[in-house]
Design an enzyme around this catalytic site. Structure first.
Site, PDB file in Angstrom:
ATOM      1  N   HIS A  51      72.904  12.442  27.176  1.00 16.83           N
ATOM      2  CA  HIS A  51      73.912  13.770  26.746  1.00 16.83           C
ATOM      3  C   HIS A  51      75.212  13.528  26.910  1.00 16.83           C
ATOM      4  CE1 HIS A  51      74.150  17.748  24.953  1.00 16.83           C
ATOM      5  NE2 HIS A  51      74.905  18.115  25.885  1.00 16.83           N
ATOM      6  N   HIS A  98      72.755  22.526  20.550  1.00 17.05           N
ATOM      7  CA  HIS A  98      72.380  23.366  21.778  1.00 17.05           C
ATOM      8  C   HIS A  98      71.008  23.510  21.602  1.00 17.05           C
ATOM      9  CE1 HIS A  98      74.386  25.595  25.121  1.00 17.05           C
ATOM     10  NE2 HIS A  98      74.898  24.165  25.111  1.00 17.05           N
TER      11      HIS A  98
END
Length: 746
Positions: A51, A98
């Site tokens: 990430h 998200h």
């Protein structure tokens, strides 16, 4: 006490539990020249997660085109992309995912996605003016899917509406492959004067470091690591990895941030998103080739007895890290006091190129900034990739294996299915929960167009923005499917009267360690590269979301969402998709083909799941778009709407319904009727022309190399094929407008 003297040092097993590989643990030992303590190991685990570090994707991301005369920030080096739009103005824009948080806690997962992407924009000094979102969910027959959709839409709506930024468009797509892993991609765009842009950098020994905004809590700890693993049966136990948002606090932070940037006292500023304080301190320091000394006990916290790793890794929302000029501490404090926000000096800039974190005077961690970040010491991998077995199977589809229509009744039934399918039907149930008009800049709320058009206040300019990706196409052929996503985004902007300028991307894939999944990723990058080069739309940044995969369901359909920015210099060029009056002529610009591949009709109505991507030729696409631009600027057409999901029939219906009109068209006798009506071959646009303007239109088209054909005329009320009624406009609109709402409210 030096960190290495801690009593119980972590082992390789601890590292594995934090998501690190054995060889990564060994590399950390080499970098530090000792075994890290738990705080330091936690730092490396989040900063070296996919990430934050893009360790499994960066080798391919570097192949994407990133240069143009308009680019004002290098891709990936600032909080968001930045493009010059002329007259001393720039547009900052970005899209991010998200996904994992939204799968576990849909309301907060989606809300904090909206908050995070807007912070990326105003941290650049830009005031956000518009939002889009791209959403993927599973089968709506499942209670879980309906719960996720309700939560996500409420989260986006409540946060965005309260924050005061209009949601001006987006897309929602449903498929069983998203049953476990929904995709929630949020896009934001803002405007800044080119001489007021802020940078994510730190330098100047002795300059003070401030944390501003909300207090720091335990929400979101190891959120970056959580986003770098598959969703499984124990994922719900990681609820603390989901952040909690406060849009009213973010509104205050927006105003305070823009004011402090305007003061001229800011050296650098960065949003605290994934990995919180450690991400901001390390990235800003590495970029400025400096270090920091940070006192964690000075960080305002909202929970007692937080330990160093919790403070460092917390992903509490609505926070910024700011480095200001020495001597400007009181001015900075006064600005944030005015907005009733925390503003605490937590450290200073050093020349060590290291990050020293203290807790009550004791050294809690000592790490080199550069070794933590992308482009520095973070690991970079060349992953194995392999063509999956399904790919060749998809290529074997033969259109002759399905029957063409035999009568009007059969066509009518298929038409009803298409208009009421949730991938094509109106997303009214979703967008009515969003405020599209706050800020008074949205030009397209009451003037439907293929892309959203948002006025740049104080200027004649508008930005033209869209998010596009057909996941079904990318699953069938990643390279072709992703090239189509870029092309469709450009087509939507051109059909709305804009000029494509640049893209941001949100790359949603399964587990990168699975060679067949990584093959999809590599193919998508190749397709994006060739299409972006053709349309001169460089990549300004974005994000990669891997691990959208579960042990039971496998990976999601690969979804490289394209967020494209276009520019409209003259408001007179605004083009809408709606037919204007009965009697106008309807033309197809581009060529229809005997192609049903990957169409919604083939996939859901006929139940044929395995077929290649629809026909697409990049040169044809480019030529069609050039013609449409010319027709728009010369005011030769009344409407323009691209042919995409649902094929020609869906495009005609969507053009007819806004004004309660219909159409009567004649099929192309050289094309199968099913392919003519519902095939999704690319590079086609439906336009309408007044009878008075017909001769000029035909003459203009004949001067090009682009194929075009007269389809028929706009009708007063019915959808007709060779004068045979298929549906009434009112009946079609009832199906189209209410299909999703009926499912969600049942």
């Amino acid at each position: 006490m030096h960190p290495s003297t801690e009593a119980h040092l972590p082992t390789v097993e601890t590292a594995r539990k934090l998501g690190l590989l054995t060889e990564e643990f060994e590399k950390i030992n080499q970098i530090l020249g000792r075994t890290p303590n738990f705080t330091e190991l936690s730092i490396f685990s989040v900063m070296w997660s996919e990430h934050c570090s893009y360790k499994n994707s960066i080798v391919w991301l570097k192949t994407l085109p990133k240069d143009s005369p308009r680019m004002l920030a290098k891709a990936g080096e600032e909080n968001a992309g930045l493009v010059d739009i002329g007259d001393g103005l720039a547009c900052s824009f970005k899209i991010e995912s998200h996904n994992h948080p939204s799968a576990i806690e849909p309301y907060q997962g989606a809300a904090t996605g909206v908050g995070g992407i807007n912070r990326d924009i105003f941290t650049m000094g830009a005031r956000p003016i518009a939002q889009l979102n791209s959403l993927r969910f599973g089968n709506l027959k499942l209670d879980k899917t309906r719960r996720l959709l309700k939560g996500v839409v409420r989260g986006i709506g409540n946060y965005g509406n309260a924050f005061g930024i209009p949601t001006v468009g987006g897309e929602v797509f449903f498929d069983d492959s998203f049953n476990v892993n929904p995709l929630v991609n949020a896009f934001s765009a803002g405007i800044v004067k080119t001489d007021q842009v802020a940078k994510a950098i730190s330098y100047g020994v002795g300059n003070p470091v401030f944390i501003v905004g909300s207090a720091t809590g335990k929400d979101g700890i190891h959120g970056a690591t959580f986003a770098s693993e598959d969703i499984g049966e124990h994922s719900a136990e990681k609820l603390p990895a989901v952040q909690v948002g406060d849009p009213f606090q973010e509104k205050l932070l927006l105003e305070a941030t823009l004011e402090v940037i305007a003061s001229g006292n800011v050296i650098g500023i960065q949003d605290m998103g994934a990995a919180g304080i450690i991400c901001s301190t390390s990235e800003m320091s590495a970029k400025g080739e400096h270090g920091m000394e940070i006192h964690l006990d000075k960080v305002p916290t909202r929970q007692a007895n937080m330990v160093p790793f919790e403070i460092l890794l917390s992903e509490s929302q609505e926070r910024m890290l700011i480095v200001v000029k020495k001597g400007k501490e009181a001015e900075t404090q006064a600005i944030f006091d005015k907005w009733d926000l925390n503003c605490a000096q937590i450290g200073t800039v050093t020349d060590t190129k290291r990050l020293h974190f203290y807790m009550h005077g004791e050294l809690a961690a000592d790490v080199p900034a550069d070794d933590l970040v992308l482009g520095g010491g973070a690991p970079v991998y060349h992953r194995e990739y392999r063509e999956p077995a399904y790919y060749k199977k998809y290529q074997q589809f033969d259109i002759q294996s399905v029957k063409d229509f035999e009568n009007t009744e059969a066509i009518s039934e298929a038409a009803k299915h298409i208009l009421s399918h949730t991938n094509i039907a109106s997303k009214k149930w979703v967008y009515e929960q969003y405020d599209s008009m706050v800020g008074i800049a949205n030009r397209s709320t009451n003037a439907p167009s293929d892309a959203a058009i948002v006025r740049v206040l104080g200027s004649d300019k508008s930005i033209v923005i869209t998010v596009d990706c057909n996941s079904r196409y990318v699953q069938a052929d990643p390279e072709q499917g992703c090239a189509i996503a870029v092309a469709e985004a450009a087509r939507n902007i051109v059909c709305s009267g804009g000029e494509p300028v640049a893209i941001t991307n949100c790359l949603n894939f399964g587990n990168p360690y699975v060679p067949e999944v990584y093959w999809q990723f590599v193919g998508a990058i190749k397709g994006m590269k060739k299409a972006c080069e053709k349309f001169s739309t460089p990549v300004t940044g974005g994000n990669v979301s891997f691990y959208n995969q579960s042990s039971d369901e496998g990976p999601v359909f690969p979804t490289p969402t394209i967020g494209m920015l276009g520019l409209m210099e003259n408001p007179a060029n605004q083009m809408t998709l709606d037919f204007k009056k009965a009697g106008d002529l309807i033309y197809l610009v581009g060529a229809s083909r005997n192609d049903l591949a990957s169409s919604q009709y083939l996939y859901s109505y006929l139940g044929v799941k395995e077929s290649p991507a629809p026909h697409f030729d990049l040169e044809d696409e480019f030529a069609v778009q050039a013609v449409i631009k010319d027709l728009v600027t010369k005011r030769m057409i009344e409407s323009a709407h691209d042919v995409s999901d649902g094929g020609l029939f869906a495009a005609l219906a969507e053009s007819a319904m806004p004004r309660g009109l219909g159409f009567n068209i004649n099929p192309d006798k050289n094309i199968r009727l099913d392919a003519f009506l519902f095939g999704e071959s690319q590079s086609r646009v439906v336009v309408s022309v007044t009878p008075e303007g017909n001769d000029a239109f035909v003459k203009a088209m004949q001067a090009t190399q682009v194929k075009f054909s007269l389809l028929g005329k706009v009708h007063a009320a019915d959808f007709r094929l060779e004068e045979k009624p298929l549906l009434t406009s009112a009946g079609a609109k009832e199906l189209y407008d209410n299909a999703l709402g009926k499912i969600m409210e049942a």
